[in-house]
Design a protein around this motif. Sequence first.
Motif, PDB file in Angstrom:
ATOM      1  N   LEU A   3      91.716  29.856  88.225  1.00  0.00           N
ATOM      2  CA  LEU A   3      90.753  29.050  88.973  1.00  0.00           C
ATOM      3  C   LEU A   3      91.463  28.287  90.082  1.00  0.00           C
ATOM      4  O   LEU A   3      92.551  27.747  89.882  1.00  0.00           O
ATOM      5  CB  LEU A   3      90.074  28.043  88.052  1.00  0.00           C
ATOM      6  CG  LEU A   3      89.078  28.576  87.042  1.00  0.00           C
ATOM      7  CD1 LEU A   3      88.551  27.434  86.184  1.00  0.00           C
ATOM      8  CD2 LEU A   3      87.929  29.278  87.721  1.00  0.00           C
ATOM      9  N   ASP A   7      88.845  25.039  95.629  1.00  0.00           N
ATOM     10  CA  ASP A   7      87.797  25.881  96.197  1.00  0.00           C
ATOM     11  C   ASP A   7      86.481  25.109  96.209  1.00  0.00           C
ATOM     12  O   ASP A   7      85.977  24.718  95.152  1.00  0.00           O
ATOM     13  CB  ASP A   7      87.651  27.151  95.363  1.00  0.00           C
ATOM     14  CG  ASP A   7      86.632  28.118  95.910  1.00  0.00           C
ATOM     15  OD1 ASP A   7      85.947  27.791  96.908  1.00  0.00           O
ATOM     16  OD2 ASP A   7      86.512  29.219  95.348  1.00  0.00           O
ATOM     17  N   GLU A   9      83.639  26.188  96.563  1.00  0.00           N
ATOM     18  CA  GLU A   9      82.591  27.002  95.948  1.00  0.00           C
ATOM     19  C   GLU A   9      82.681  26.987  94.416  1.00  0.00           C
ATOM     20  O   GLU A   9      81.840  27.575  93.747  1.00  0.00           O
ATOM     21  CB  GLU A   9      82.700  28.441  96.451  1.00  0.00           C
ATOM     22  CG  GLU A   9      82.711  28.547  97.955  1.00  0.00           C
ATOM     23  CD  GLU A   9      81.432  29.115  98.508  1.00  0.00           C
ATOM     24  OE1 GLU A   9      80.744  29.830  97.781  1.00  0.00           O
ATOM     25  OE2 GLU A   9      81.138  28.818  99.671  1.00  0.00           O
ATOM     26  N   LEU A  10      83.705  26.337  93.876  1.00  0.00           N
ATOM     27  CA  LEU A  10      83.864  26.254  92.427  1.00  0.00           C
ATOM     28  C   LEU A  10      82.671  25.507  91.840  1.00  0.00           C
ATOM     29  O   LEU A  10      82.304  24.433  92.307  1.00  0.00           O
ATOM     30  CB  LEU A  10      85.164  25.532  92.079  1.00  0.00           C
ATOM     31  CG  LEU A  10      85.565  25.510  90.612  1.00  0.00           C
ATOM     32  CD1 LEU A  10      85.931  26.908  90.129  1.00  0.00           C
ATOM     33  CD2 LEU A  10      86.726  24.558  90.399  1.00  0.00           C
ATOM     34  N   GLU A  11      82.069  26.093  90.819  1.00  0.00           N
ATOM     35  CA  GLU A  11      80.876  25.505  90.224  1.00  0.00           C
ATOM     36  C   GLU A  11      81.152  25.034  88.804  1.00  0.00           C
ATOM     37  O   GLU A  11      82.120  25.453  88.175  1.00  0.00           O
ATOM     38  CB  GLU A  11      79.743  26.531  90.224  1.00  0.00           C
ATOM     39  CG  GLU A  11      79.327  26.936  91.628  1.00  0.00           C
ATOM     40  CD  GLU A  11      78.134  27.873  91.632  1.00  0.00           C
ATOM     41  OE1 GLU A  11      77.516  28.071  90.569  1.00  0.00           O
ATOM     42  OE2 GLU A  11      77.821  28.392  92.707  1.00  0.00           O
ATOM     43  N   SER A  13      79.643  25.855  86.196  1.00  0.00           N
ATOM     44  CA  SER A  13      79.615  27.006  85.288  1.00  0.00           C
ATOM     45  C   SER A  13      80.971  27.705  85.226  1.00  0.00           C
ATOM     46  O   SER A  13      81.324  28.264  84.184  1.00  0.00           O
ATOM     47  CB  SER A  13      78.517  27.992  85.683  1.00  0.00           C
ATOM     48  OG  SER A  13      78.765  28.527  86.972  1.00  0.00           O
ATOM     49  N   ASP A  14      81.748  27.667  86.296  1.00  0.00           N
ATOM     50  CA  ASP A  14      83.090  28.246  86.282  1.00  0.00           C
ATOM     51  C   ASP A  14      83.998  27.473  85.325  1.00  0.00           C
ATOM     52  O   ASP A  14      84.819  28.060  84.624  1.00  0.00           O
ATOM     53  CB  ASP A  14      83.709  28.239  87.689  1.00  0.00           C
ATOM     54  CG  ASP A  14      82.936  29.096  88.674  1.00  0.00           C
ATOM     55  OD1 ASP A  14      82.435  30.171  88.277  1.00  0.00           O
ATOM     56  OD2 ASP A  14      82.825  28.675  89.843  1.00  0.00           O
ATOM     57  N   ASP A  17      82.884  28.343  81.805  1.00  0.00           N
ATOM     58  CA  ASP A  17      83.369  29.691  81.475  1.00  0.00           C
ATOM     59  C   ASP A  17      84.854  29.687  81.125  1.00  0.00           C
ATOM     60  O   ASP A  17      85.284  30.379  80.197  1.00  0.00           O
ATOM     61  CB  ASP A  17      83.127  30.663  82.629  1.00  0.00           C
ATOM     62  CG  ASP A  17      81.677  31.082  82.763  1.00  0.00           C
ATOM     63  OD1 ASP A  17      80.890  30.871  81.815  1.00  0.00           O
ATOM     64  OD2 ASP A  17      81.328  31.630  83.829  1.00  0.00           O
ATOM     65  N   ALA A  18      85.638  28.928  81.864  1.00  0.00           N
ATOM     66  CA  ALA A  18      87.077  28.864  81.602  1.00  0.00           C
ATOM     67  C   ALA A  18      87.343  28.278  80.220  1.00  0.00           C
ATOM     68  O   ALA A  18      88.157  28.796  79.451  1.00  0.00           O
ATOM     69  CB  ALA A  18      87.778  28.033  82.678  1.00  0.00           C
ATOM     70  N   ASP A  46      93.870  27.569  82.721  1.00  0.00           N
ATOM     71  CA  ASP A  46      92.573  27.334  83.359  1.00  0.00           C
ATOM     72  C   ASP A  46      91.700  26.424  82.497  1.00  0.00           C
ATOM     73  O   ASP A  46      91.040  25.523  82.996  1.00  0.00           O
ATOM     74  CB  ASP A  46      91.835  28.653  83.609  1.00  0.00           C
ATOM     75  CG  ASP A  46      92.313  29.368  84.857  1.00  0.00           C
ATOM     76  OD1 ASP A  46      93.096  28.783  85.629  1.00  0.00           O
ATOM     77  OD2 ASP A  46      91.898  30.524  85.063  1.00  0.00           O
ATOM     78  N   ALA A  50      90.325  22.854  83.455  1.00  0.00           N
ATOM     79  CA  ALA A  50      88.871  22.685  83.507  1.00  0.00           C
ATOM     80  C   ALA A  50      88.442  21.511  82.637  1.00  0.00           C
ATOM     81  O   ALA A  50      87.508  20.784  82.981  1.00  0.00           O
ATOM     82  CB  ALA A  50      88.174  23.963  83.062  1.00  0.00           C
TER      83      ALA A  50
END
Length: 85
Positions: A3, A7, A9-11, A13-14, A17-18, A46, A50
Motif C-alpha cells: 500500500l 496515494d 486515491e487510497l480508500e 476499504s483498502d 482489506d489489508a 501493510d 493500515a
Amino acid sequence: MALDFNDPELEFSDLVDAYLSWVLAVINDEKLEGEEKVLTDEIAEDALNAMRFLPGEVTAAIETSLARVYDVDPDELASLLFPED
C-alpha cells in the motif's frame, strides 16, 4: 502490492482489506494448517501500517468475525496476531 499511504486515491476499504488479509493469512498458516504459507512480510507490513489508521472497533470487528467464521478462539487469535516476546 504494498500500500502507498501517500496515494490520495487510497480508500478506507483498502485499509480494511489489508488488515483482513493479514488476519486471514495468520489463521490460515497457524490454525488451518494450510499446505502453503500465505503470510508474507508485505502482508504483515501493510496490515500493521493500515492499523494506524483504522479505529480499534474496526480491527476488533474483523478479528471477532473471522475468529467466529473459522472457529478460532478470539483470545488465541489475539495471541497469534500479537505474540508477546
